[in-house]
Design a protein around this motif. Structure first.
Motif, PDB file in Angstrom:
ATOM      1  N   LYS A 106      -6.584  -3.346   3.842  1.00 35.32           N
ATOM      2  CA  LYS A 106      -8.021  -3.371   4.082  1.00 35.32           C
ATOM      3  C   LYS A 106      -8.744  -4.379   3.192  1.00 35.32           C
ATOM      4  CE  LYS A 106      -8.565   1.350   5.844  1.00 35.32           C
ATOM      5  NZ  LYS A 106      -9.187   2.686   5.607  1.00 35.32           N
ATOM      6  N   THR A 113       0.836  -1.200   0.000  1.00 33.38           N
ATOM      7  CA  THR A 113       0.000   0.000   0.000  1.00 33.38           C
ATOM      8  C   THR A 113       0.871   1.251   0.000  1.00 33.38           C
ATOM      9  OG1 THR A 113      -1.754  -1.177   1.172  1.00 33.38           O
ATOM     10  CG2 THR A 113      -1.844   1.222   1.211  1.00 33.38           C
ATOM     11  N   ARG A 127      -3.879   1.072  -7.876  1.00 33.76           N
ATOM     12  CA  ARG A 127      -3.529   0.773  -6.496  1.00 33.76           C
ATOM     13  C   ARG A 127      -4.752   0.869  -5.589  1.00 33.76           C
ATOM     14  NH1 ARG A 127      -2.307   5.122  -2.961  1.00 33.76           N
ATOM     15  NH2 ARG A 127      -0.716   3.842  -1.961  1.00 33.76           N
ATOM     16  N   THR A 128      -4.690   0.201  -4.449  1.00 29.33           N
ATOM     17  CA  THR A 128      -5.768   0.242  -3.470  1.00 29.33           C
ATOM     18  C   THR A 128      -5.142   0.104  -2.085  1.00 29.33           C
ATOM     19  OG1 THR A 128      -7.906  -0.745  -2.886  1.00 29.33           O
ATOM     20  CG2 THR A 128      -6.151  -2.269  -3.492  1.00 29.33           C
ATOM     21  N   ASP A 129      -5.966   0.067  -1.060  1.00 34.37           N
ATOM     22  CA  ASP A 129      -5.471  -0.252   0.276  1.00 34.37           C
ATOM     23  C   ASP A 129      -5.466  -1.772   0.390  1.00 34.37           C
ATOM     24  OD1 ASP A 129      -5.155  -0.824   3.030  1.00 34.37           O
ATOM     25  OD2 ASP A 129      -5.935   1.140   3.582  1.00 34.37           O
ATOM     26  N   TYR A 130      -4.313  -2.361   0.160  1.00 32.10           N
ATOM     27  CA  TYR A 130      -4.214  -3.818   0.095  1.00 32.10           C
ATOM     28  C   TYR A 130      -4.447  -4.463   1.453  1.00 32.10           C
ATOM     29  CZ  TYR A 130      -2.357  -2.745  -4.486  1.00 32.10           C
ATOM     30  OH  TYR A 130      -2.222  -2.268  -5.774  1.00 32.10           O
ATOM     31  N   ALA A 183      -4.161  -7.488  -5.343  1.00 30.16           N
ATOM     32  CA  ALA A 183      -5.025  -7.492  -4.159  1.00 30.16           C
ATOM     33  C   ALA A 183      -5.684  -8.854  -3.969  1.00 30.16           C
ATOM     34  CB  ALA A 183      -6.083  -6.395  -4.272  1.00 30.16           C
TER      35      ALA A 183
END
Length: 530
Positions: free
Chosen positions: A280, A256, A275-278, A491
């Motif tokens: 969460k 992240t 990208r993401t909040d991996y 993810a």
């Protein structure tokens, strides 16, 4: 000693008494709890790791995993403690000490050597963008890890994990066994509790191999998710940095922070959108209903590996996954195309990198200069193996040559659309699983590094993500389970790997055994009398 968890951790935090080893081997979340409660601080964490490095890196088991230390790591930690006291916590990496592979530039007074004496004075005054992303997230850069010299791209007969600057990295599970490479120091340091986590780099297997052989989690992200700027290169098509940690959640937290677009690296143009909040996104129930393709890439090579893989597959099925057997595809054509691509891209990439370094500090300005340097310093640079790969790269065609362009296009097509994507589609599955590699081989300076193989090349050549998670042991030596998906499936791989990890808890803390030969079942067999 096992990592504290649950009620034991809560009691430890309540009393403020946390054993040093527990603290060193704790997860990011547990370390955050300890810092939040006052049972620890970033400064005490950093000091703990520095003391462990002092005791275990060049002394004790002599792991040779850490090559240099950041002289202001403690000062950085104190600043982050002050921020926490003032009510500012940047996230799950706040105050957490992280090591960098020594082909990644950091502006902290340490040289970036790639393990070579030719770069021993390459002390940069710039941070690689990924380093700034880590420090912006609150990480403490602890120092640099040893590696296979030039990321294992100097000789086909190299000793994996050896560099002229750092010596040989030893596997903390058995000190006479290899730590694999090229991110050998990162894998060994994380396994041994010399840092909370580390950054490795991979062109083909250089994160996933040392991760599996040292019994930790390693993620090679989708190429283009993490910046490669100011990292000593091999291949513009395949290079990427990625996290190496003791558990999947920590890898997700690191990714992240690491992921994001870098204007200086065109490959990352989609990173901000992808990208993401991996962290969460992790789901312990992710296996339920997941269709997973099973590759028997190492079937029949070792009964212990086969047994561990069968047990891992049973755990996936018990977690609710639908397993589909996928015929093991041939990767011969992929490997042939990859070979020419790497030679041409290494020559271009390393020449460009050397040209960007300070001429006052770095006298070797081209690949030809490096070859000459190694020959002039053969007693220290080439005591065990040569530089035939360097020489073939020097003779490789340029990036505008038709043979290179064809090989590059063939490699991408064969590994991607006609490889992993087709294998997934034909089997109607979303990911593939495979054995990450065999147990660590004995270090052999005569014949070079030998191991039983892996399935790293297809995702490496395609630029697709590859996650390895500990799945068991063979005679006390770790082996891992690989999760492989299509582009930008990072993810999903992390979530499936997390669910598998939570169901199995297969990782084991190293014992720093002198040799697996001393295990009772092996020593006893050796000692049988007629």
């Amino acid at each position: 000693m096992k990592i504290l968890a649950g009620a034991a951790m809560a009691m430890t935090l309540a009393t403020g008494a946390m054993a040093t080893e527990d603290l060193a081997l704790a997860s990011f979340a547990e370390q955050q709890q300890a810092m939040a409660s006052g049972a620890a601080s970033s400064e005490s964490l950093t000091r703990t790791y520095l003391e462990r490095i002092e005791a275990m890196n060049r002394k004790g088991p002599r792991l040779n995993a850490v090559i240099a230390l950041n002289g202001h790591a403690l000062a950085d930690a104190r600043k982050l403690d002050a921020e926490r006291k003032a009510g500012k916590v940047r996230g799950p990496l706040h105050g957490v000490p992280i090591l960098l592979k020594d082909n990644i530039e950091s502006w902290d007074g340490t040289a970036t050597t790639a393990g070579s004496l030719a770069l021993k004075d390459n002390v940069p005054e710039r941070d690689a963008p990924l380093v700034k992303r880590l420090t912006d997230a609150g990480a403490v850069i602890l120092g640099k890890t040893n590696l296979s010299e030039w990321a294992n791209y100097r000789s086909s007969r190299s000793i994996s994990g050896w560099s002229a600057v750092g010596g040989l990295v030893r596997n903390p599970h058995a000190l006479d066994r290899g730590a694999c490479g090229s991110s050998s120091g990162s894998g060994a340091a994380v396994a041994a509790g010399l840092a909370a986590g580390a950054v490795g780099t991979e062109t083909d297997g250089s994160i996933t191999c040392p991760a599996t052989m040292n019994g930790v989690v390693g993620l090679k992200p989708t190429v283009g998710l993490v910046s490669r700027t100011y990292i000593v290169p091999i291949s513009a098509s395949q290079d990427t940095a990625g996290p190496m940690t003791r558990n999947v959640a920590d890898a997700a937290a690191m990714l992240t922070a690491l992921a994001g677009t870098d204007p200086a690296d065109p490959a990352t143009r989609e990173a901000d959108a992808r990208r993401t909040d991996y962290l969460k996104a992790l789901d312990a129930g992710a296996l339920t209903g997941a269709r997973i393709g099973v590759l028997r890439n190492m079937a029949g090579r070792h009964p212990g590996i086969d047994a561990a893989y069968d047990k891992a597959l049973a755990a996936l099925k018990a977690g609710g996954a639908v397993l589909v057997e996928v015929p093991a595809p041939s990767t011969t054509a992929i490997a042939a195309a990859e070979e020419l691509v790497l030679r041409s891209e290494f020559k271009a990439g390393v020449n460009a990198y050397l040209a960007s370094t300070s001429p006052a500090k770095v006298k070797t300005r081209t690949l030809a200069d490096l070859i000459a340097f190694n020959e002039a310093h053969a007693d220290r640079e080439m005591p065990l193996f040569g530089q035939e790969t360097f020489k073939t790269a020097q003779a490789a065609p340029g990036l505008d040559d038709p043979s290179y362009l064809k090989a590059r296009d063939d490699a991408r097509r064969l590994a991607g659309p006609e490889g992993i994507d087709k294998w997934l589609k034909d089997a109607n599955v979303e990911v593939l699983v495979a054995v990450s590699g065999g147990p660590a081989p004995r270090v052999d300076p005569v014949n070079g590094s030998r191991w039983l193989g892996s399935f790293s090349s297809p995702p490496a050549v395609a630029g697709y993500p590859h996650l390895t998670v500990p799945m068991g042991e063979v005679s006390g030596l770790p082996i891992g389970l690989s999760f492989i998906g299509t582009a930008w499936a990072d993810a999903r791989l992390l979530s499936l790997g997390y669910a598998f990890e939570q169901a199995t808890h297969a990782r084991r803390t190293p014992t720093f055994a002198t040799s697996v030969d001393l295990r009772p079942e092996i020593a006893g067999a050796y000692d049988v009398k007629p």
